[in-house]
Design a protein around this motif. Sequence first.
Motif, short mmCIF file in Angstrom:
data_model
loop_
_atom_site.label_atom_id
_atom_site.label_comp_id
_atom_site.label_asym_id
_atom_site.label_seq_id
_atom_site.Cartn_x
_atom_site.Cartn_y
_atom_site.Cartn_z
N PHE A 1 -5.62 36.51 -53.40
CA PHE A 1 -5.09 36.90 -52.07
C PHE A 1 -3.75 36.90 -52.08
O PHE A 1 -3.04 36.15 -52.32
CB PHE A 1 -5.74 36.07 -50.96
N VAL A 2 -3.36 37.78 -51.14
CA VAL A 2 -1.83 38.24 -50.82
C VAL A 2 -1.83 38.20 -49.36
O VAL A 2 -2.69 39.15 -48.67
CB VAL A 2 -1.29 39.30 -51.41
N ILE A 3 -1.02 37.44 -48.60
CA ILE A 3 -1.03 37.24 -47.21
C ILE A 3 0.55 37.74 -46.94
O ILE A 3 1.34 37.01 -47.21
CB ILE A 3 -1.14 36.13 -46.67
N LEU A 4 0.48 38.91 -46.16
CA LEU A 4 1.71 39.37 -45.69
C LEU A 4 2.01 39.29 -44.22
O LEU A 4 1.21 39.83 -43.54
CB LEU A 4 1.80 40.84 -46.16
N HIS A 5 3.13 38.58 -43.90
CA HIS A 5 3.15 38.36 -42.20
C HIS A 5 4.61 38.72 -42.08
O HIS A 5 5.50 38.14 -42.74
CB HIS A 5 2.94 36.77 -42.22
N ASP A 6 4.96 39.31 -40.90
CA ASP A 6 6.39 39.77 -40.33
C ASP A 6 6.88 38.36 -39.88
O ASP A 6 6.23 37.52 -39.08
CB ASP A 6 6.33 40.39 -39.14
N GLN A 7 8.20 38.12 -40.14
CA GLN A 7 8.60 36.82 -39.60
C GLN A 7 9.21 37.02 -38.08
O GLN A 7 9.05 36.04 -37.42
CB GLN A 7 10.18 36.95 -40.36
N ASP A 8 9.53 38.12 -37.56
CA ASP A 8 10.05 38.59 -36.28
C ASP A 8 11.11 37.46 -36.18
O ASP A 8 12.01 37.37 -36.80
CB ASP A 8 8.75 38.44 -35.42
N CYS B 1 11.53 31.43 -41.16
CA CYS B 1 10.91 31.68 -42.33
C CYS B 1 9.91 30.53 -43.00
O CYS B 1 8.81 30.84 -43.51
CB CYS B 1 11.62 32.26 -43.48
N LYS B 2 10.74 29.71 -43.25
CA LYS B 2 10.21 28.42 -44.06
C LYS B 2 8.94 27.83 -43.21
O LYS B 2 7.95 27.37 -43.58
CB LYS B 2 11.27 27.34 -44.19
N GLU B 3 9.18 27.55 -41.96
CA GLU B 3 8.20 27.07 -40.88
C GLU B 3 7.11 27.91 -40.82
O GLU B 3 5.95 27.46 -40.98
CB GLU B 3 8.73 26.72 -39.57
N LEU B 4 7.13 29.16 -40.91
CA LEU B 4 5.92 30.12 -40.86
C LEU B 4 5.27 30.19 -42.21
O LEU B 4 4.05 30.11 -42.17
CB LEU B 4 6.43 31.47 -40.56
N LYS B 5 5.98 30.02 -43.35
CA LYS B 5 5.36 30.02 -44.52
C LYS B 5 4.54 28.75 -44.82
O LYS B 5 3.50 28.84 -45.16
CB LYS B 5 6.05 30.01 -45.76
N GLN B 6 5.09 27.77 -44.23
CA GLN B 6 4.30 26.16 -44.26
C GLN B 6 3.10 26.27 -43.53
O GLN B 6 2.09 25.79 -43.86
CB GLN B 6 5.39 25.18 -43.87
#
Length: 185
Positions: free
Chosen positions: A60-67, A71-76
């Motif tokens: 799987f690859v998950i691709l999500h906009d930062q908006d 970045c680090k919190e979103l990735k976590q």
Amino acid sequence: MMNLVFLVEERSMKELLNGILPKILPKAISFQIIPHDGKSDLQRSISKKMAGWNVPDTKFVILHDQDSADCKELKQKLRRIVEQTGKEAVIRIVCRELESWYFGDLRAVSLAYNENLEPLAKRKKYRIPDEIGNPKEELKKIIPVHQQISGARRIGPLMNIDANTSESFRQFVQGVRHLTKKDLT
């Protein structure tokens, strides 16, 4: 045969990936792109889709906009969701929005719209695509006829995978290539 499943926020990302993945992936690897209705829908869907996916040799690859998120919190946050499934995924954050990737390859945008936009890359405002405040709005100012889905279809096949100046684009390509090399060696 390895199969990659891309979980993405929206249909425009799916259209872009349809144009660029054949340039990134070895022919022996199949892929499927599942678009969602925005980031909330994507985040709710990850655990269900990944936990319920029982096709062998799937990654799987998950691709999500930062908006405007960190970045680090979103990735976590995404990593915690993935960990609950007991499976693994490559998680990539698109710095700001998908349109940042277009600013990373203004040659492709120029070709797609038959308008020379390459000189914009020299302007301070556009030099670092991932730092453009609202790339979707900026692109609309420069190319008023641009539409998200049809634009992704036009631009994607023209993009130069190895010459994009968006760091988040380069990280995405590197992550996908690394994932597929592990399986081919």
